[in-house]
Design a protein around this motif. Sequence first.
Motif, mmCIF file in Angstrom:
data_model
loop_
_atom_site.group_PDB
_atom_site.id
_atom_site.type_symbol
_atom_site.label_atom_id
_atom_site.label_comp_id
_atom_site.label_asym_id
_atom_site.label_seq_id
_atom_site.Cartn_x
_atom_site.Cartn_y
_atom_site.Cartn_z
ATOM 1 N N PHE A 1 0.838 -1.194 0.000
ATOM 2 C CA PHE A 1 0.000 0.000 0.000
ATOM 3 C C PHE A 1 0.878 1.252 0.000
ATOM 4 C CE2 PHE A 1 -2.796 -2.878 2.737
ATOM 5 C CZ PHE A 1 -3.506 -3.354 1.642
ATOM 6 N N ASP A 2 0.366 2.317 -0.568
ATOM 7 C CA ASP A 2 1.060 3.600 -0.513
ATOM 8 C C ASP A 2 0.064 4.702 -0.854
ATOM 9 O OD1 ASP A 2 4.368 4.120 -0.535
ATOM 10 O OD2 ASP A 2 3.151 5.813 -1.190
ATOM 11 N N ILE A 3 0.327 5.901 -0.352
ATOM 12 C CA ILE A 3 -0.569 7.025 -0.645
ATOM 13 C C ILE A 3 -0.186 7.738 -1.938
ATOM 14 C CG2 ILE A 3 -1.191 7.403 1.765
ATOM 15 C CD1 ILE A 3 0.794 9.739 1.793
ATOM 16 N N ASN A 4 0.943 7.332 -2.524
ATOM 17 C CA ASN A 4 1.424 7.945 -3.762
ATOM 18 C C ASN A 4 1.035 7.056 -4.945
ATOM 19 O OD1 ASN A 4 2.946 8.860 -5.972
ATOM 20 N ND2 ASN A 4 4.640 9.520 -4.676
ATOM 21 N N SER B 1 -3.997 4.768 2.539
ATOM 22 C CA SER B 1 -3.289 5.337 3.678
ATOM 23 C C SER B 1 -3.123 4.290 4.769
ATOM 24 C CB SER B 1 -4.069 6.532 4.229
ATOM 25 O OG SER B 1 -3.578 6.914 5.491
ATOM 26 N N VAL B 2 -2.082 4.448 5.570
ATOM 27 C CA VAL B 2 -1.878 3.524 6.686
ATOM 28 C C VAL B 2 -3.043 3.601 7.669
ATOM 29 C CG1 VAL B 2 -0.569 5.152 8.129
ATOM 30 C CG2 VAL B 2 -0.161 2.692 8.359
ATOM 31 N N ASN B 3 -3.755 4.716 7.704
ATOM 32 C CA ASN B 3 -4.910 4.854 8.602
ATOM 33 C C ASN B 3 -6.030 3.877 8.271
ATOM 34 O OD1 ASN B 3 -3.697 6.974 9.960
ATOM 35 N ND2 ASN B 3 -4.600 8.533 8.638
ATOM 36 N N ASP B 4 -6.070 3.426 7.034
ATOM 37 C CA ASP B 4 -7.133 2.520 6.585
ATOM 38 C C ASP B 4 -6.699 1.064 6.566
ATOM 39 O OD1 ASP B 4 -8.833 4.736 6.086
ATOM 40 O OD2 ASP B 4 -7.826 5.079 4.164
ATOM 41 N N LEU B 5 -5.548 0.796 7.165
ATOM 42 C CA LEU B 5 -4.989 -0.559 7.118
ATOM 43 C C LEU B 5 -5.834 -1.538 7.935
ATOM 44 C CD1 LEU B 5 -2.643 -2.412 6.229
ATOM 45 C CD2 LEU B 5 -1.464 -1.764 8.334
ATOM 46 N N LYS B 6 -6.182 -2.640 7.312
ATOM 47 C CA LYS B 6 -6.859 -3.738 7.990
ATOM 48 C C LYS B 6 -6.636 -4.999 7.163
ATOM 49 C CE LYS B 6 -11.255 -2.375 5.862
ATOM 50 N NZ LYS B 6 -12.657 -1.964 6.138
ATOM 51 N N SER B 7 -6.946 -6.129 7.741
ATOM 52 C CA SER B 7 -6.738 -7.383 7.012
ATOM 53 C C SER B 7 -7.767 -8.418 7.430
ATOM 54 C CB SER B 7 -5.340 -7.935 7.279
ATOM 55 O OG SER B 7 -5.164 -9.181 6.623
ATOM 56 N N LYS B 8 -8.129 -9.254 6.487
ATOM 57 C CA LYS B 8 -9.070 -10.348 6.748
ATOM 58 C C LYS B 8 -8.360 -11.580 7.299
ATOM 59 C CE LYS B 8 -8.743 -11.862 1.917
ATOM 60 N NZ LYS B 8 -9.472 -12.023 0.643
ATOM 61 N N THR C 1 2.703 10.192 11.863
ATOM 62 C CA THR C 1 2.466 8.926 11.145
ATOM 63 C C THR C 1 2.787 7.738 12.036
ATOM 64 O OG1 THR C 1 2.944 9.931 8.993
ATOM 65 C CG2 THR C 1 3.163 7.539 9.160
ATOM 66 N N TYR C 2 3.894 7.810 12.786
ATOM 67 C CA TYR C 2 4.261 6.715 13.686
ATOM 68 C C TYR C 2 3.182 6.502 14.755
ATOM 69 C CZ TYR C 2 9.013 7.085 11.745
ATOM 70 O OH TYR C 2 10.105 7.114 10.917
ATOM 71 N N GLU D 1 -2.848 -1.845 16.421
ATOM 72 C CA GLU D 1 -3.483 -2.502 17.567
ATOM 73 C C GLU D 1 -4.630 -3.411 17.124
ATOM 74 O OE1 GLU D 1 -4.717 0.525 20.265
ATOM 75 O OE2 GLU D 1 -2.698 0.896 21.045
ATOM 76 N N SER D 2 -5.253 -3.070 16.001
ATOM 77 C CA SER D 2 -6.358 -3.904 15.496
ATOM 78 C C SER D 2 -5.849 -5.204 14.881
ATOM 79 C CB SER D 2 -7.175 -3.125 14.461
ATOM 80 O OG SER D 2 -6.389 -2.849 13.308
ATOM 81 N N LEU D 3 -4.553 -5.250 14.611
ATOM 82 C CA LEU D 3 -3.936 -6.464 14.071
ATOM 83 C C LEU D 3 -3.154 -7.141 15.196
ATOM 84 C CD1 LEU D 3 -2.647 -4.896 10.725
ATOM 85 C CD2 LEU D 3 -4.668 -6.320 11.022
#
Length: 386
Positions: free
Chosen positions: A258-261, A287-294, A319-320, A328-330
């Motif tokens: 993933f990347d925002i660019n 964006s890293v803010n939208d990171l999630k995984s199934k 960002t960090y 934390e959700s992972l």
Amino acid sequence: MSKIEFIATAAFGLESIVALELKELGYNDTIVENGKVTFTANKDAIARCNLWLRSADRLLIKIGEFKATSFDELFEKNRKLPWSDWIPENAKFPVEGKSIQSQLFSVSDCQAIVKKSIVEKMKEKYKRKWFKENGPVYKVQVALLKDVVTLTIDTSGMGLHKRGYRKLSAEAPLKETLAAALVRISRWKPDRALIDPFCGSGTIPIEAAMIGRNIAPGINRTFAAESWNQIPLKIWKTAREEAKDSIDNSQPLGILGFDINKSVLDLARYHAQQVGLKNVLTFQHQSVNDLKSKYNYGYIISNPPYGERLSEKKDVEKTYAQMGKVFESLETWSYYILTAHEGFEKHFRRKANKKRKLYNGRIQCYYYQFYGPKPTVLKGPFAKKD
């Protein structure tokens, strides 16, 4: 020349990874030192190591080593080395050098003296006074460390990070050799999902996929020693056939970048296509803010921005902090983050289980390792959350 002494050079902190890769290739008598791993093997190793070493910078043939504190001593001792066993009559043999904490501190003078003494050695064998140097390249290196001189010939040509797939480049790209080492250090296995939320031009996902499918990193490029008459073409042919037969295209992979660019993701897709992984890897604008995984278990391996410029530092620290919240959700995942920012753990709000000093080019970094729980028995690759 049945047994040859080799040096596989490595960036600081990656020597043990290179030694592990050599062991996996069957070369066990390794000596690990700062910036290099020395081992002995036959000629076949020239082809096999160049094709397979993922984290080494170069493969060198060690011609000799001795102590020298004067130019006369350097000349005479170097002339006694078996240069004519390797360097043919028409070879190009440029000499490069470096000197650290040695009395012979003038690198240019050391290079000139080594070159002259090699020529004198060749005159003895070939019975001529002048050499055209219009043939294959045998790049010589004279390295002085605390008055100890090591003489080598480079078998690789271009550095081993030049895999051949990254013909286009993004700003400040991560070297392929370091990206591969980050994956190896994490002990990621191909039956686990892997995400790089700051993938840039795709180097970490691509290197991981090559590891997962057992693709030799040098399979799509050539090496200096391929033009040497001492190495039969049959050795190269056999090694390349071995590499081709070792590819496991049936191995399923769950690797995402993933990347925002958006423009840099086009580079990532192009690079994946060059390796034949276009339909294997997934690159998305996110964006890293939208990171999630199934997936239940997985690895995050990434090289996020460092904030080296003062104007960027606050944004990077923000960002960090966001990464810390999102990750934390992972909770069943493991995270491996390379950064030069010394306050990373503070902003991430979690203490790493382990950190390892590495260098991204000349930038001192730490590889922060956060271990997730050991997975339960999976029902298949990439078991999904309940």
